[in-house]
Scaffold this active site. Structure first.
Site, PDB file in Angstrom:
ATOM      1  N   LYS A   1    -115.614  57.633   4.157  1.00 16.15           N
ATOM      2  CA  LYS A   1    -117.022  57.659   4.535  1.00 16.15           C
ATOM      3  C   LYS A   1    -117.748  56.583   3.743  1.00 16.15           C
ATOM      4  CE  LYS A   1    -120.787  59.396   2.964  1.00 16.15           C
ATOM      5  NZ  LYS A   1    -121.792  58.377   3.390  1.00 16.15           N
TER       6      LYS A   1
ATOM      7  N   GLY B   1    -121.643  58.724   8.380  1.00 15.79           N
ATOM      8  CA  GLY B   1    -122.592  59.823   8.300  1.00 15.79           C
ATOM      9  C   GLY B   1    -123.220  59.920   6.931  1.00 15.79           C
TER      10      GLY B   1
ATOM     11  N   VAL C   1    -121.142  64.532   6.095  1.00 12.26           N
ATOM     12  CA  VAL C   1    -119.764  64.036   6.109  1.00 12.26           C
ATOM     13  C   VAL C   1    -119.150  64.050   4.711  1.00 12.26           C
ATOM     14  CG1 VAL C   1    -118.297  62.055   6.646  1.00 12.26           C
ATOM     15  CG2 VAL C   1    -120.175  62.673   8.171  1.00 12.26           C
ATOM     16  N   GLY C   2    -119.923  63.610   3.707  1.00  7.44           N
ATOM     17  CA  GLY C   2    -119.396  63.610   2.348  1.00  7.44           C
ATOM     18  C   GLY C   2    -119.004  65.001   1.881  1.00  7.44           C
TER      19      GLY C   2
ATOM     20  N   GLU D   1    -116.568  57.460 -10.171  1.00 12.34           N
ATOM     21  CA  GLU D   1    -117.153  56.313 -10.875  1.00 12.34           C
ATOM     22  C   GLU D   1    -118.639  56.412 -10.630  1.00 12.34           C
ATOM     23  OE1 GLU D   1    -119.178  53.286 -11.365  1.00 12.34           O
ATOM     24  OE2 GLU D   1    -118.020  52.306  -9.789  1.00 12.34           O
TER      25      GLU D   1
ATOM     26  N   CYS E   1    -123.627  49.260 -11.441  1.00 12.59           N
ATOM     27  CA  CYS E   1    -123.632  50.404 -12.349  1.00 12.59           C
ATOM     28  C   CYS E   1    -123.226  50.026 -13.765  1.00 12.59           C
ATOM     29  CB  CYS E   1    -122.730  51.509 -11.820  1.00 12.59           C
ATOM     30  SG  CYS E   1    -121.104  50.923 -11.320  1.00 12.59           S
TER      31      CYS E   1
ATOM     32  N   GLU F   1    -130.937  55.340 -15.438  1.00 19.93           N
ATOM     33  CA  GLU F   1    -130.382  54.190 -14.740  1.00 19.93           C
ATOM     34  C   GLU F   1    -131.415  53.693 -13.725  1.00 19.93           C
ATOM     35  OE1 GLU F   1    -126.144  52.918 -12.804  1.00 19.93           O
ATOM     36  OE2 GLU F   1    -126.958  54.848 -12.178  1.00 19.93           O
TER      37      GLU F   1
END
Length: 478
Positions: free
Chosen positions: A170, A201, A206-207, A245, A279, A378
């Site tokens: 995904k 999605g 979906v995740g 990650e 990141c 962040e």
């Protein structure tokens, strides 16, 4: 206008179970650049079923067969390099130069590295009558972000293919165009049906379906710490492996003996690259308190030399990915001002002359305290915070005083001191004097995640370890 309304399941382009589309916005002009279909649990079920069927045969392929497959993928990728770069510029605003120089080629680099590693990777070894075997873990769910879209797809898919796994991907709904081209590449290269599957999605639909699915043996997720926590929660019920990650707030300790013009300007450029959307960017610059004035002057000049603008122009950086990200960055810049940090350059609002698009001014703050919001959260934008320290011990303490631990940076000339400081930093990577290594293991301590990607270490995340006790080659031959 790009219309990518089908999913890739079991070696075919198929319609979603329930037709529903999502717009993809070009962040450079805020216009709709295309549409994708939004999948749901039923689509994921079909993809996982296909991957499970394919695993029965693909897990038994030879090293040579998988090397041939990766070589074919590399050949097809080279043909589509320009298409991938163009798609990345359109979907997430990377300047054409960055897309052509880094964003697209990095997928090719991961393929080349994967081929080289697979040639000599040890899947078996003998230890005093016990055979230690590394076997493919099974069906892998992959959830990837928008900031380096092909990088994150390649560093998951390549080791999975190399080790004999099958997968369901995904990609981010913010940057799905390059993922479609990647899928076309794999299809053209003859990846067996069901080995690689793509379902678009949202993360919520979906995740979550991928992470919670009992037919998925491991999930590799890259994204925010908040989202990573949710993935781990829904995956826990099926006791699957989860590699993550996640976020970062990386320190850059510039030591007294460093070449300050080079180190400071290099730090600023590294943060600003990709509009700050990396990141591992060294967003907290730690310098001796006696040299803050000098640092501010260099950082200001470096930040103000950065050209913000249309990604298809000669701009150094383009927009950030979407309105929500732009608003978050603006809020954090305001927090820095309100909490008393010194605004050196940049600040609130769009750069002059850019009235449309999610553009952010390259921003530098000085006299930042490590308890300020801009030093804790962040930002994921082109914002550098300069902090002072009195001693190396204090610098290390400040550097480690964060919930994150993805990367850390150290600049100086004395290798003994550099090595000693590096050994005390709690981060998955420590980069000395701007060095980098694509094959080095990449991943974080603390809330920056777990597991490692890239190079040989990335292979291990897709393997189970089996001990066959009492087996010897001699007995087998008899």
């Amino acid at each position: 206008m790009r219309e990518y309304l089908k999913f890739y399941i079991d070696g075919r382009w198929v319609d979603p179970v329930t037709p529903k589309t999502l717009p993809v916005i070009n962040p450079a002009n805020e216009r709709v650049a295309g549409h994708i279909s939004a999948g749901e649990k039923a689509d994921v079920n079909m993809a996982v079923d296909a991957a499970r069927r394919a695993f029965e045969t693909f897990c038994r392929t030879s090293r040579g067969e998988r090397l041939d497959l990766l070589q074919r993928i590399l050949g097809e990728y080279q043909k589509r390099l320009g298409d991938i770069a163009e798609a990345i510029t359109e979907e997430m605003g990377a300047p054409t130069s960055l897309a052509q120089r880094a964003q697209a080629p990095i997928g090719m680099a991961h393929l080349e590295a994967g081929i080289q590693i697979l040639q000599n990777f040890k899947f078996e070894e003998e230890r005093d009558g016990t055979r230690i075997v590394k076997e493919p873990i099974g069906v892998c769910g992959m959830i990837t972000p928008w900031n380096w879209p092909i990088f994150q797809i390649a560093c998951k898919v390549v080791p999975a293919l190399a080790t004999g796994c099958t997968m369901v991907l995904k990609p981010s709904e913010e940057a799905p165009f390059s993922a479609y081209i990647w899928t076309e590449i794999l299809d053209a290269a003859g990846v067996p049906a069901g080995v690689f599957n793509l379902v678009n999605g949202t993360g919520a639909e979906v995740g979550a379906a991928i992470a919670s699915h009992p037919g998925v043996d491991m999930v590799s997720f890259t994204g925010s710490t908040r989202a990573g926590i949710e993935v781990a929660k829904v995956a826990a019920a099926t006791v699957k492996r989860v590699t993550q990650e996640l976020g970062g707030k990386s320190p850059n300790i510039i030591l007294e003996d460093a070449d300050f013009p080079t180190a400071v300007a290099g730090c600023v450029r590294r943060v600003m690259q990709n509009s700050g959307q990396s990141c591992s960017a060294p967003t907290r610059m730690l310098v001796p308190s006696t040299r803050i004035a000098e640092t501010v002057m260099i950082a200001k000049e470096s930040a103000e030399s950065i050209v913000v603008g249309d990604p298809k122009s000669n701009a150094t950086i383009g927009p950030v990915v979407n309105e929500a990200q732009w608003e978050k960055i603006q809020w954090l810049i305001k927090a820095g001002i309100d909490e008393g940090a010194t605004l050196v350059t940049g600040g609130l609002g769009r750069p002059r002359g850019l009235d449309a698009g999610y553009y952010v001014k390259p921003t530098v703050f000085a006299h930042v305290q490590n308890d300020m919001t801009i030093a804790r959260e962040e930002i994921f934008g082109p914002v550098v915070s300069i902090l002072g320290y009195q001693s190396v011990d204090e610098a290390v303490r400040i550097a480690n005083d964060t919930e994150y631990g993805l990367a850390a940076y150290v600049s100086g000339t004395d290798m003994g001191t550099l090595g000693e400081v590096a050994s005390r930093l709690r981060a998955g990577q420590v980069l000395i004097n701007g060095a980098d290594d694509l094959a080095a293991p990449f991943g974080g301590y603390k809330m920056s995640g777990n597991g490692r990607e890239s190079g040989e270490y990335g292979f291990h995340e897709y393997l189970e370890t089996k001990a066959v006790i009492g087996f010897t080659p001699q007995r087998a031959a008899e």
